[in-house]
Write an enzyme that holds these catalytic residues in place. Structure first.
Site, PDB file in Angstrom:
ATOM      1  N   ASP A 135       4.782   0.298  11.529  1.00 57.52           N
ATOM      2  CA  ASP A 135       3.683  -0.135  11.778  1.00 57.52           C
ATOM      3  C   ASP A 135       3.279  -1.876  12.132  1.00 57.52           C
ATOM      4  O   ASP A 135       2.369  -2.340  11.862  1.00 57.52           O
ATOM      5  CB  ASP A 135       3.574   0.361  10.156  1.00 57.52           C
ATOM      6  CG  ASP A 135       3.532   1.515   9.839  1.00 57.52           C
ATOM      7  OD1 ASP A 135       2.786   1.807  10.619  1.00 57.52           O
ATOM      8  OD2 ASP A 135       3.649   1.417   8.597  1.00 57.52           O
ATOM      9  N   CYS A 151      -5.291  12.736  13.142  1.00 58.66           N
ATOM     10  CA  CYS A 151      -5.416  11.234  13.153  1.00 58.66           C
ATOM     11  C   CYS A 151      -5.306  10.664  14.503  1.00 58.66           C
ATOM     12  O   CYS A 151      -5.557  11.649  15.614  1.00 58.66           O
ATOM     13  CB  CYS A 151      -3.678  11.414  12.862  1.00 58.66           C
ATOM     14  SG  CYS A 151      -3.023   9.832  12.587  1.00 58.66           S
ATOM     15  N   ARG A 184      -8.799  -0.293   4.796  1.00 60.04           N
ATOM     16  CA  ARG A 184      -7.860   0.513   4.106  1.00 60.04           C
ATOM     17  C   ARG A 184      -6.547   0.356   3.642  1.00 60.04           C
ATOM     18  O   ARG A 184      -5.827   0.928   2.763  1.00 60.04           O
ATOM     19  CB  ARG A 184      -7.367   1.795   4.974  1.00 60.04           C
ATOM     20  CG  ARG A 184      -8.635   3.022   5.992  1.00 60.04           C
ATOM     21  CD  ARG A 184      -8.112   3.867   7.087  1.00 60.04           C
ATOM     22  NE  ARG A 184      -7.002   4.665   5.936  1.00 60.04           N
ATOM     23  CZ  ARG A 184      -6.699   5.769   6.486  1.00 60.04           C
ATOM     24  NH1 ARG A 184      -6.537   6.283   7.416  1.00 60.04           N
ATOM     25  NH2 ARG A 184      -5.291   5.954   5.789  1.00 60.04           N
ATOM     26  N   LYS A 241       1.003  -1.372  -0.147  1.00 64.31           N
ATOM     27  CA  LYS A 241      -0.070   0.039  -0.494  1.00 64.31           C
ATOM     28  C   LYS A 241       1.072   1.177   0.292  1.00 64.31           C
ATOM     29  O   LYS A 241       0.831   1.790  -1.244  1.00 64.31           O
ATOM     30  CB  LYS A 241      -0.720  -0.100   1.290  1.00 64.31           C
ATOM     31  CG  LYS A 241      -1.845   1.522   1.872  1.00 64.31           C
ATOM     32  CD  LYS A 241      -2.080   1.303   2.928  1.00 64.31           C
ATOM     33  CE  LYS A 241      -1.007   1.456   4.207  1.00 64.31           C
ATOM     34  NZ  LYS A 241      -1.195   2.747   4.532  1.00 64.31           N
ATOM     35  N   ASN A 242       2.102   1.277   0.940  1.00 59.92           N
ATOM     36  CA  ASN A 242       2.497   2.328   1.102  1.00 59.92           C
ATOM     37  C   ASN A 242       3.336   2.334  -0.294  1.00 59.92           C
ATOM     38  O   ASN A 242       4.049   3.912  -0.397  1.00 59.92           O
ATOM     39  CB  ASN A 242       3.501   2.696   2.444  1.00 59.92           C
ATOM     40  CG  ASN A 242       3.061   2.454   3.293  1.00 59.92           C
ATOM     41  OD1 ASN A 242       1.471   3.133   3.570  1.00 59.92           O
ATOM     42  ND2 ASN A 242       2.510   2.579   4.291  1.00 59.92           N
ATOM     43  N   ARG A 276       0.963  14.234  13.672  1.00 56.20           N
ATOM     44  CA  ARG A 276       1.358  13.644  12.301  1.00 56.20           C
ATOM     45  C   ARG A 276       1.633  15.209  12.397  1.00 56.20           C
ATOM     46  O   ARG A 276       0.961  15.419  10.160  1.00 56.20           O
ATOM     47  CB  ARG A 276       1.067  12.424  11.775  1.00 56.20           C
ATOM     48  CG  ARG A 276       0.583  11.608  12.113  1.00 56.20           C
ATOM     49  CD  ARG A 276       0.151   9.974  11.920  1.00 56.20           C
ATOM     50  NE  ARG A 276       0.949   9.743  11.072  1.00 56.20           N
ATOM     51  CZ  ARG A 276       0.450   8.746   9.856  1.00 56.20           C
ATOM     52  NH1 ARG A 276      -0.626   8.783  10.023  1.00 56.20           N
ATOM     53  NH2 ARG A 276       1.378   8.131   8.820  1.00 56.20           N
TER      54      ARG A 276
END
Ligand code: EPU
Length: 421
Positions: A305, A116, A397, A22-23, A121
């Site tokens: 993460d 967030c 997500r 995803k990133n 952030r």
């Protein structure tokens, strides 16, 4: 709205393949704003953050076709350089459009992302860097408004290594006039892949994969195609699913090295790990999970993460473990929910202090953000009885149908519609 119903206690077995990262995709997609033709991104995960970025690009007049896992993006008919609040508020990575819009069109109006779920952030590094590259930047009515006739090269040293700011500066500097040097650049695999894509498009960048990047601006960039790397966080989450259920499973990934830090910690916890070219196998059968401290760090350190998922594993370890997050000091929304499942955890400043317990028991818990949700699913797989995980839209997500992968491995996990919120 959906929830997960998980019957804990099943042993897992077999092999699954990790989805695209995803990133990585979230950086590669805005890079397509930099040229006028069609770029093709293979192996793009079908997760909600990608759909959000698609909507934002489409809003800007970009042509986006998403078939299976292939994204075709053509920015030739871009009609606005405005990224409105309604899109940006859903996903902070939308701020990635700032650099490429400014570099290509000399103008960008991008909503400030706002708060967030887990603490501040900031995006000060993104904004300060655009100024260094010659942009006039103002904050007005919740928007970043950036203008520049032509960006110029600059020396940029990040006080803090930032994935997003490095990506944004890279995408701006490739079309700036002259040379830019970024020091303390992020070296996360997703940034390395973005750099690779930009080089394929004709950008001149030296130092790929290192924390010093030298960019010589060019006039224009050409079309390209790229295969998105595997999602190291999804893969790490699945490895922990193997560990927490004391099972033997394997996962196919593009580059196992991206998971080195997680693999070493799993070995410290007593798991047997075997790494082949594209496969990581974990054997946690009949072991006692050792308690292992973790401190998150920028790549190649242990990823923030994976912090929540590690905490879930340590909840069932044979001792005390301290898990410290140095990247996001407030990222602990999962702790009260893990406690509902029977975990013994205290949060002290930016650390979770975990006393391992013999068992967790199923309960209703609530997802609060993406990785927190993943930790609850993991805990549910090991808990006795039924765990219901509510608000799994957070999970959707960033994890592509994780229930399918876990079911394929033999877990009992079901997605069911619910009106509960
Ligand atoms: N930071 C600043 N100022 C800035 C930007 C960052 O102080 O202008 C600080 C942050 O507060 C943080 C540190 O720098 O302490 C690192 O943040 P970074 O900018 O690297 O994070 P990001 O680019 O916003 C990406 C991932 C996150 C992941 C972080 C850290 C994407 C789209 N997001 O965010 O992924 O946690 O890097 O590795 O790539 C997730 O996937 O769940 C996720 C949150």
């Amino acid at each position: 709205m959906d929830k997960f119903l998980i019957q804990g206690g099943s042993k897992l077995h077999g092999k699954v393949k990790a989805s695209g990262a995803k990133n990585s995709s979230l950086a590669l997609m805005p890079a397509c704003l930099l040229n006028d033709g069609e770029n093709i991104l293979f192996n793009t995960p079908r997760v909600n953050d990608i759909f959000t970025m698609n909507k934002l690009l489409t809003h800007m007049g970009v042509n986006v076709e998403f078939s299976e896992h292939t994204l075709r993006i053509n920015s030739k008919n871009l009609s606005t350089q405005v990224a409105p609040y309604e899109h940006v508020k859903k996903m902070r990575a939308s701020v990635y459009v700032l650099g490429p819009l400014l570099a290509k069109y000399g103008f960008a109006k991008v909503s400030l992302p706002g708060g967030c779920a887990w603490g501040p952030r900031p995006i000060n590094l993104h904004i300060e860097s655009m100024k260094k590259l010659g942009a006039d930047v103002k904050l007005e009515e919740g928007y970043i408004i950036a203008k520049a006739k032509k960006l110029h090269g600059a020396k940029i040293n990040f006080d803090v290594s930032s994935v997003g700011a490095t990506g944004n500066v890279l995408m701006a500097a490739v079309l700036a006039k002259g040379s830019t040097i970024i020091t303390n650049a992020a070296i996360e695999p997703e940034i390395v892949q973005l750099t690779e894509m930009l080089i394929q498009m004709g950008a001149q960048i030296n130092g790929i994969g290192t924390s010093t990047l030298e960019i010589e601006g060019v006039d224009s960039l050409k079309n390209t195609s790229i295969i998105t790397i595997s999602d190291r966080i999804e893969a790490g989450t699945i490895l922990i699913a193997g560990a927490i259920t004391k099972s033997k499973i394997s996962i196919e990934v593009s580059n196992p090295e991206h998971l080195n830090a997680v693999i070493v910690k799993l070995e410290d916890a007593g798991c047997k790990i075997k790494v082949d070219e594209n496969l990581i196998a974990i054997d946690a059968q009949n072991i006692d999970i050792n308690s292992v401290d973790v401190t998150t760090a920028i790549y190649p350190g242990f990823p923030t993460d994976m912090q929540a998922q590690w905490t879930a594993l340590m909840a069932l370890s044979n001792g005390n473990a301290t898990i410290t997050d140095t990247i996001y000091i407030d990222r602990f929304n999962h702790i009260p929910e893990l406690i509902r499942l029977g975990a013994d955890i205290e949060t002290i400043k930016n650390s979770a202090v975990v006393k391992g317990v013999k068992k967790l028991s199923g309960a209703k818990v609530m997802s609060t953000d993406l990785r927190a949700s993943a930790s609850l699913v993991l805990a549910g797989l090991a808990a006795e009885g039924t765990t219901e995980v509510l608000r799994i839209y957070h999970l959707d997500r960033g994890y592509q149908k994780i229930e399918d992968k876990l079911t394929q491995l033999g877990a009992s996990i079901e997605r069911v519609p619910t009106t509960e919120y």
